[in-house]
Design a protein around this motif. Structure first.
Motif, PDB file in Angstrom:
ATOM      1  N   SER A 122       9.778  10.412 -13.552  1.00  0.00           N
ATOM      2  CA  SER A 122       9.811  11.959 -13.278  1.00  0.00           C
ATOM      3  C   SER A 122       9.123  12.525 -14.610  1.00  0.00           C
ATOM      4  O   SER A 122       8.853  13.626 -14.738  1.00  0.00           O
ATOM      5  CB  SER A 122      11.044  12.610 -13.292  1.00  0.00           C
ATOM      6  N   SER A 123       8.473  11.649 -15.483  1.00  0.00           N
ATOM      7  CA  SER A 123       7.722  12.058 -16.792  1.00  0.00           C
ATOM      8  C   SER A 123       6.329  11.330 -16.795  1.00  0.00           C
ATOM      9  O   SER A 123       6.096  10.299 -16.907  1.00  0.00           O
ATOM     10  CB  SER A 123       8.519  11.685 -17.754  1.00  0.00           C
ATOM     11  N   MET A 124       5.506  12.165 -16.927  1.00  0.00           N
ATOM     12  CA  MET A 124       4.008  11.780 -17.136  1.00  0.00           C
ATOM     13  C   MET A 124       3.621  11.128 -18.217  1.00  0.00           C
ATOM     14  O   MET A 124       2.984  10.349 -18.474  1.00  0.00           O
ATOM     15  CB  MET A 124       2.982  12.786 -17.025  1.00  0.00           C
ATOM     16  N   LEU A 125       4.544  11.613 -19.383  1.00  0.00           N
ATOM     17  CA  LEU A 125       4.304  10.956 -20.684  1.00  0.00           C
ATOM     18  C   LEU A 125       4.962   9.463 -20.656  1.00  0.00           C
ATOM     19  O   LEU A 125       4.434   8.507 -21.011  1.00  0.00           O
ATOM     20  CB  LEU A 125       5.214  11.696 -21.890  1.00  0.00           C
ATOM     21  N   SER A 126       5.951   9.226 -19.537  1.00  0.00           N
ATOM     22  CA  SER A 126       6.572   7.921 -19.525  1.00  0.00           C
ATOM     23  C   SER A 126       5.789   6.803 -18.718  1.00  0.00           C
ATOM     24  O   SER A 126       5.645   6.030 -18.943  1.00  0.00           O
ATOM     25  CB  SER A 126       7.996   7.871 -18.665  1.00  0.00           C
ATOM     26  N   VAL A 127       4.875   7.726 -17.784  1.00  0.00           N
ATOM     27  CA  VAL A 127       3.959   6.911 -16.941  1.00  0.00           C
ATOM     28  C   VAL A 127       2.835   6.767 -17.959  1.00  0.00           C
ATOM     29  O   VAL A 127       2.404   5.305 -17.912  1.00  0.00           O
ATOM     30  CB  VAL A 127       3.118   7.741 -16.083  1.00  0.00           C
ATOM     31  N   ARG A 128       2.231   7.146 -18.727  1.00  0.00           N
ATOM     32  CA  ARG A 128       1.198   6.956 -19.667  1.00  0.00           C
ATOM     33  C   ARG A 128       1.542   5.903 -20.724  1.00  0.00           C
ATOM     34  O   ARG A 128       0.734   5.020 -20.735  1.00  0.00           O
ATOM     35  CB  ARG A 128       0.811   8.331 -20.389  1.00  0.00           C
ATOM     36  N   GLU A 129       2.768   6.185 -21.329  1.00  0.00           N
ATOM     37  CA  GLU A 129       3.233   5.061 -22.225  1.00  0.00           C
ATOM     38  C   GLU A 129       3.671   3.771 -21.725  1.00  0.00           C
ATOM     39  O   GLU A 129       3.518   2.798 -22.236  1.00  0.00           O
ATOM     40  CB  GLU A 129       4.091   5.758 -23.077  1.00  0.00           C
ATOM     41  N   GLY A 130       4.258   3.772 -20.456  1.00  0.00           N
ATOM     42  CA  GLY A 130       4.614   2.604 -19.863  1.00  0.00           C
ATOM     43  C   GLY A 130       3.537   1.504 -19.633  1.00  0.00           C
ATOM     44  O   GLY A 130       3.877   0.441 -19.838  1.00  0.00           O
ATOM     45  N   ILE A 131       2.607   2.381 -18.996  1.00  0.00           N
ATOM     46  CA  ILE A 131       1.177   1.576 -18.768  1.00  0.00           C
ATOM     47  C   ILE A 131       0.711   0.846 -20.018  1.00  0.00           C
ATOM     48  O   ILE A 131       0.134  -0.312 -19.951  1.00  0.00           O
ATOM     49  CB  ILE A 131       0.386   2.303 -17.959  1.00  0.00           C
ATOM     50  N   LYS A 132       0.692   1.686 -20.802  1.00  0.00           N
ATOM     51  CA  LYS A 132      -0.082   1.161 -22.360  1.00  0.00           C
ATOM     52  C   LYS A 132       0.769   0.317 -23.118  1.00  0.00           C
ATOM     53  O   LYS A 132       0.205  -0.719 -23.495  1.00  0.00           O
ATOM     54  CB  LYS A 132      -0.304   2.499 -23.145  1.00  0.00           C
ATOM     55  N   ASN A 133       1.985   0.534 -22.968  1.00  0.00           N
ATOM     56  CA  ASN A 133       2.936  -0.545 -23.983  1.00  0.00           C
ATOM     57  C   ASN A 133       3.256  -1.596 -23.324  1.00  0.00           C
ATOM     58  O   ASN A 133       3.210  -2.715 -23.843  1.00  0.00           O
ATOM     59  CB  ASN A 133       4.240   0.338 -24.096  1.00  0.00           C
ATOM     60  N   TRP A 134       3.757  -1.736 -21.748  1.00  0.00           N
ATOM     61  CA  TRP A 134       4.241  -2.973 -21.168  1.00  0.00           C
ATOM     62  C   TRP A 134       3.359  -3.268 -19.878  1.00  0.00           C
ATOM     63  O   TRP A 134       3.949  -4.229 -19.280  1.00  0.00           O
ATOM     64  CB  TRP A 134       5.649  -2.613 -20.884  1.00  0.00           C
ATOM     65  N   ALA A 135       2.417  -2.449 -19.564  1.00  0.00           N
ATOM     66  CA  ALA A 135       1.719  -2.808 -18.478  1.00  0.00           C
ATOM     67  C   ALA A 135       2.498  -2.621 -17.084  1.00  0.00           C
ATOM     68  O   ALA A 135       2.308  -3.207 -16.132  1.00  0.00           O
ATOM     69  CB  ALA A 135       1.086  -4.236 -18.199  1.00  0.00           C
ATOM     70  N   ILE A 136       3.489  -1.537 -17.392  1.00  0.00           N
ATOM     71  CA  ILE A 136       4.422  -1.389 -16.208  1.00  0.00           C
ATOM     72  C   ILE A 136       3.647  -0.414 -15.188  1.00  0.00           C
ATOM     73  O   ILE A 136       3.290   0.681 -15.929  1.00  0.00           O
ATOM     74  CB  ILE A 136       5.745  -0.970 -16.608  1.00  0.00           C
ATOM     75  N   PRO A 137       3.261  -0.692 -13.859  1.00  0.00           N
ATOM     76  CA  PRO A 137       2.661   0.166 -13.139  1.00  0.00           C
ATOM     77  C   PRO A 137       3.111   1.607 -12.826  1.00  0.00           C
ATOM     78  O   PRO A 137       3.505   1.801 -11.466  1.00  0.00           O
ATOM     79  CB  PRO A 137       2.257  -0.698 -12.090  1.00  0.00           C
ATOM     80  N   LYS A 138       3.706   2.179 -13.519  1.00  0.00           N
ATOM     81  CA  LYS A 138       4.474   3.807 -13.386  1.00  0.00           C
ATOM     82  C   LYS A 138       3.581   4.526 -12.598  1.00  0.00           C
ATOM     83  O   LYS A 138       2.364   4.848 -12.924  1.00  0.00           O
ATOM     84  CB  LYS A 138       5.003   4.192 -14.735  1.00  0.00           C
ATOM     85  N   GLU A 139       4.272   5.398 -11.656  1.00  0.00           N
ATOM     86  CA  GLU A 139       3.649   6.472 -10.954  1.00  0.00           C
ATOM     87  C   GLU A 139       4.477   7.815 -11.321  1.00  0.00           C
ATOM     88  O   GLU A 139       5.733   7.632 -11.137  1.00  0.00           O
ATOM     89  CB  GLU A 139       3.338   6.348  -9.681  1.00  0.00           C
TER      90      GLU A 139
END
Length: 250
Positions: A122-139
């Motif tokens: 539910s957080s766009m900041l979590s999307v951005r950082e999750g992809i960048k930090n761990w390559a987790i494909p968050k939407e």
């Protein structure tokens, strides 16, 4: 990447009442406009509550509907998978909700790993950082999370289209839950490498029984077809650490 990686050759708390708590997230545009420019590198420490529904995977279904990347299909084994729903009341990027899917085990160089193939937060900041930090494909998605005594009802939608709805009832006595009992590593594919993340978590859990489930498997895998059971674990409270990942060459 902003955060160093190990190499082998990387807001406000949801409103709550005594028996009922409800929070619905905002829209994508507002979330993107509010993003800070600073980075939030690992490790992250997160607190909250989570519901985990484990299952023994239907491999054929997951190969068709589990959002497994073409390059990962040959390494997919099946085995123990899970649907997880999480209410992070605190994290390095603030509180947020999460829905994720792990279809089971993958193998690489003779070792088994888990992999998140579908995940919404539910957080766009979590999307951005999750992809960048761990390559987790968050939407990004919108969540409604309601607690009414022992009942929990959660709805998830994206761009106004509901695609996941679940209701469960928590019951029985509490017991400790920890990743030390059943350790596992995530292995996510990043541009030019794989990132391995060894999670560490602990908390208190109780059994929870599935009451209702509605899924649009064009957007999220239907866990009933994937091997889903009727029972899971509702952990509250729990603490989770996402460490700096180890980078492996492709």
């Amino acid at each position: 990447m902003a955060a160093a990686r190990k190499k082998t050759t990387k807001g406000a708390t949801p409103a709550a009442k005594k028996k009922t708590a409800t929070r619905k997230t905002g829209a994508r545009g507002a979330a993107e406009a509010a993003l800070p420019k600073q980075s939030f590198p690992p490790p992250w420490k997160l607190d909250g509550e989570g519901i985990v529904f484990p299952f023994f995977a239907n491999r054929d279904y997951n190969l068709k509907h589990g959002f497994i990347a073409p390059e990962d299909r040959d390494s997919y084994l099946g085995g123990l998978g899970a649907v997880m729903l999480v209410n992070y009341t605190s994290s390095d990027v603030g509180p947020y909700y999460e829905l994720l899917y792990i279809p089971g085990d993958f193998t690489r160089n003779g070792k088994k790993y888990k992999r998140i193939t579908r995940i919404f937060v539910s957080s766009m900041l979590s999307v951005r950082e999750g992809i960048k930090n761990w390559a987790i494909p968050k939407e990004l998605a919108d969540f409604t999370w309601r607690r009414e005594g022992e009942l929990t009802r959660i709805e998830v939608s994206q761009k106004g289209v509901g695609f996941f709805r679940v209701g469960s009832k928590t019951m029985g006595f509490g017991f400790p839950v920890t990743t030390a009992i059943l350790p596992f590593s995530l292995l996510q594919r990043a541009p030019g490498s794989y990132l391995e993340t060894k999670l560490a978590g602990k908390g208190r859990g109780r059994l929870t029984r599935l009451l209702e489930l509605g899924v649009n498997d064009a957007i999220f895998p239907d866990p009933r077809a994937a091997g889903f059971g009727k029972f899971g674990i509702h952990a509250t409270p729990f603490q989770l650490t996402f460490p700096i990942p180890t980078e492996h060459p492709l």
